[in-house]
Write a protein that holds these residues in place. Structure first.
Motif, PDB file in Angstrom:
ATOM      1  N   GLU A 146       0.813  -1.223   0.000  1.00  0.00           N
ATOM      2  CA  GLU A 146       0.000   0.000   0.000  1.00  0.00           C
ATOM      3  C   GLU A 146       0.846   1.272   0.000  1.00  0.00           C
ATOM      4  N   VAL A 147       1.976   1.257   0.725  1.00  0.00           N
ATOM      5  CA  VAL A 147       2.807   2.466   0.796  1.00  0.00           C
ATOM      6  C   VAL A 147       3.551   2.720  -0.513  1.00  0.00           C
ATOM      7  N   ASP A 148       3.518   1.752  -1.428  1.00  0.00           N
ATOM      8  CA  ASP A 148       4.202   1.897  -2.707  1.00  0.00           C
ATOM      9  C   ASP A 148       3.229   2.175  -3.859  1.00  0.00           C
ATOM     10  N   TYR A 149       1.953   2.369  -3.550  1.00  0.00           N
ATOM     11  CA  TYR A 149       0.986   2.618  -4.620  1.00  0.00           C
ATOM     12  C   TYR A 149       1.328   3.920  -5.355  1.00  0.00           C
ATOM     13  N   GLN A 150       1.374   3.819  -6.680  1.00  0.00           N
ATOM     14  CA  GLN A 150       1.535   5.009  -7.522  1.00  0.00           C
ATOM     15  C   GLN A 150       0.142   5.429  -7.994  1.00  0.00           C
ATOM     16  N   ILE A 151      -0.329   6.547  -7.472  1.00  0.00           N
ATOM     17  CA  ILE A 151      -1.703   6.997  -7.730  1.00  0.00           C
ATOM     18  C   ILE A 151      -1.656   8.304  -8.504  1.00  0.00           C
ATOM     19  N   TRP A 152      -1.972   8.246  -9.786  1.00  0.00           N
ATOM     20  CA  TRP A 152      -1.971   9.456 -10.610  1.00  0.00           C
ATOM     21  C   TRP A 152      -3.118  10.353 -10.186  1.00  0.00           C
ATOM     22  N   CYS A 153      -2.805  11.601  -9.919  1.00  0.00           N
ATOM     23  CA  CYS A 153      -3.836  12.478  -9.354  1.00  0.00           C
ATOM     24  C   CYS A 153      -3.425  13.935  -9.486  1.00  0.00           C
ATOM     25  N   GLY A 154      -4.369  14.798  -9.800  1.00  0.00           N
ATOM     26  CA  GLY A 154      -4.128  16.231  -9.864  1.00  0.00           C
ATOM     27  C   GLY A 154      -4.877  16.962  -8.760  1.00  0.00           C
ATOM     28  N   PRO A 155      -4.657  18.266  -8.619  1.00  0.00           N
ATOM     29  CA  PRO A 155      -5.305  19.034  -7.550  1.00  0.00           C
ATOM     30  C   PRO A 155      -6.819  19.082  -7.671  1.00  0.00           C
ATOM     31  N   ALA A 156      -7.356  18.717  -8.840  1.00  0.00           N
ATOM     32  CA  ALA A 156      -8.815  18.668  -8.992  1.00  0.00           C
ATOM     33  C   ALA A 156      -9.451  17.742  -7.964  1.00  0.00           C
ATOM     34  N   MET A 157      -8.711  16.692  -7.562  1.00  0.00           N
ATOM     35  CA  MET A 157      -9.253  15.735  -6.603  1.00  0.00           C
ATOM     36  C   MET A 157      -9.566  16.418  -5.275  1.00  0.00           C
ATOM     37  N   GLY A 158      -8.647  17.256  -4.807  1.00  0.00           N
ATOM     38  CA  GLY A 158      -8.880  17.985  -3.564  1.00  0.00           C
ATOM     39  C   GLY A 158     -10.018  18.966  -3.688  1.00  0.00           C
ATOM     40  N   SER A 159     -10.104  19.623  -4.842  1.00  0.00           N
ATOM     41  CA  SER A 159     -11.195  20.572  -5.074  1.00  0.00           C
ATOM     42  C   SER A 159     -12.544  19.867  -5.056  1.00  0.00           C
TER      43      SER A 159
END
Length: 557
Positions: free
Chosen positions: A482-495
């Motif tokens: 789990e600590v090695d998961y590469q999760i593609w994500c932009g700031p839109a997720m936080g918004s």
């Protein structure tokens, strides 16, 4: 009918209209009991998007109604109500370019972009397609047999569309592109989303041109549509222009296209739609949308003036689109359509595992970071990932620093190598190379041959083992990693998380891609109404300007 002097006094809705109204040549007629003065009732009337809204003043109070009608004022008639302004009905199809809706057979100018490795899954494409919303399958990084299975499943569920498939540029292995194109042509996939291209390749040109023909009216028919995702003017320019003559000549000589198709290719652009990608998840240049979109629209206009295409290329936007406010901002800036990405990864239909979805649902805008990309590791290319709840960004950066500082695995100090084996790879470097070599011997023997005689390349391939698997672990839900998961994500997720906080969409188990699309588009139309009233001079408290996801409201709308 209620008399004016009995209007309720208790409701202070805070609405004001300090300037002279522009509707003095019209008057409103209707039942006074249809007029609302209480805040929640007014907001419900503003949310009735399929009905007009009349803003009226009665006995010094401002109210709102969807009922009644407008007419010229009558002479010698006492008017009980003063019409301050009004706004017409609005439907969601009015947002964006209607030509986009017609070209793709969809109900909204809204697309969900491809997230590689099947994160943009068959379930996602099918769910959205059944709702007449275009979605692109995340074909990047998948083997041909897995892609072929996805094509068959999606085409069975959506025989008439709409759907799209991703064609991702693979600079280190062009055969990957060609295999995908061959499958798309074989199964007559009529729309591809071309992404990560640095320049046009024979593969994307082959797909485009192989679908050109003349119809019975002797007009050019473009069967294979291309939606190009770009973030640079120089790349956008390639897709906005016709196919390069040099590549057309090569395809002709190989017998892949006909003389007629080569001639027709000089008269049509390489793309029907160009998606301007701002700060986003995965591969991104972190460009600000407010600067990038006007620049690409201006470029499109210059090229359109030069080539005079029968159908001008549509310019859409991606990156940062996560709320009704951001969607409306994009449309008001001239976007023909909007494309969402990161936010769909947290939905039920995405190919990400439950643990990843929970991390995404907790993400804030500052929880993103740039990290080395597996597919272009040696070039130093980075992509945007989630840093909260994972060690991947730091570990990937460590690998790149070692690659940059040393020429081979053997040059790396023994203590550092032991850390790599214990903390990152969890196996010896020799075992990692053995597995990598076994894979390459079947998939890419030529690269294996080069690596045997090139210690630097061998080191890169060993490091890419971790970079490549970490994104798959995030999809498959690899236990203990789990600590090695590469999760593609932009700031839109936080918004998005900020927007849905306190609503039913706050929980990942309630997030469905169609609901998300409907709420963003409905909210954008609602906010357009609010802004229209403000522009006409009405002072509206912020409480009226909030659109929150409400399942019951969505069903009503």
């Amino acid at each position: 009918m209620i008399p004016v002097d009995t209007l309720p006094d208790k409701h202070n809705n805070s609405l004001k209209f300090p300037i002279n109204p522009h509707s003095q040549n019209l008057t409103w007629k209707g039942a006074l009991d249809s007029i609302s003065f209480q805040e929640s009732a007014i907001k419900n009337k503003l949310l009735a998007l399929d009905k007009p809204c009349y803003i009226l003043k009665i006995a010094g109070k401002i109210g709102v109604t969807n009922e009644g009608y407008l007419c010229p004022p009558e002479n010698n008639t006492t008017v009980q109500t003063e019409l301050l302004t009004f706004i017409p009905p609005i439907n969601l199809q009015q947002l964006g370019d209607s030509n986009f809706l017609a070209a793709h057979g969809v109900k909204y100018a809204y697309v969900t972009g491809a997230m590689a490795g099947g994160i943009a899954s068959e379930e996602m494409v099918i769910a959205l397609g059944k709702a007449k919303i275009l979605s692109s399958f995340g074909a990047g990084g998948l083997p041909p047999e897995r892609l072929e299975t996805a094509i068959k499943r999606i085409q069975t569920a959506l025989p008439h569309g709409p759907y799209a498939f991703n064609l991702i540029h693979s600079p280190n292995d062009m055969a990957i592109e060609r295999r995908a194109v061959n499958l798309y042509l074989k199964y007559q996939v009529r729309t591809v989303e071309a992404s990560a291209f640095l320049d046009l390749t024979p593969n994307i040109v082959y797909y485009r041109v192989a679908g050109l023909s003349l119809n019975d009216a002797n007009q050019i028919e473009i069967k294979n549509k291309v939606i190009a995702k770009v973030s640079r003017r120089e790349v956008a320019s390639k897709f906005l222009q016709p196919a390069p003559p040099k590549i057309l000549k090569e395809l002709l000589e190989q017998g892949l296209i006909t003389d007629l198709q080569a001639k027709l290719a000089t008269k049509v652009p390489m793309a029907d739609d160009v998606t301007v990608e701002a700060d986003s998840g995965g591969h991104t240049d972190n460009r600000p949308l407010v600067c990038l979109l006007p620049s690409i629209i201006s470029l499109r206009n210059e090229i359109q003036e030069q080539f005079q295409y029968q159908q001008p290329i549509r310019i859409g936007v991606a990156g940062g689109i996560a709320t009704p406010q951001s969607a409306l901002a994009a449309f008001m800036m001239g976007a023909a359509y909007i494309m969402t990405g990161s936010i769909n990864q947290s939905c039920l239909e995405s190919g990400a595992c439950d643990h990843t979805k929970k991390l995404l649902a907790q993400a804030e805008m500052a929880d993103m970071i740039m990290a080395p990309a597996a597919d272009m590791f040696e070039m130093g290319v980075k992509l945007q990932v989630l840093k909260r709840g994972t060690m991947f960004p730091m570990r990937a950066q460590k690998l790149y620093e070692l690659y940059r500082n040393y020429n081979s695995i053997e040059e790396i100090p023994l203590a550092e190598r032991e850390k790599l084996e214990k903390q990152i790879f969890r196996k010896t470097l020799a075992e990692v190379w053995e597995g990598t070599a076994s894979y390459l011997s079947q998939k890419n023997p030529e690269k294996l041959g080069k690596a045997v005689n090139n210690p630097k390349l061998k080191m890169a391939l060993i490091f890419r083992w971790y970079l490549g698997l970490s994104s798959r672990w995030s999809s498959s839900g690899e236990k203990g990693r789990e600590v090695d998961y590469q999760i593609w994500c932009g700031p839109a997720m936080g918004s998005f998380n900020d927007w849905v906080r306190g609503s039913y969409l706050a929980e990942p188990n309630n997030r469905r891609v169609v609901d998300v699309a409907d709420h963003i588009m409905t909210g954008a139309a609602f906010l357009y109404r609010i802004q229209s009233l403000k522009i006409q001079g009405m002072q509206i408290p912020d409480d009226y300007s909030q659109y929150r996801p409400d399942h019951s409201k969505l069903l009503e709308i």
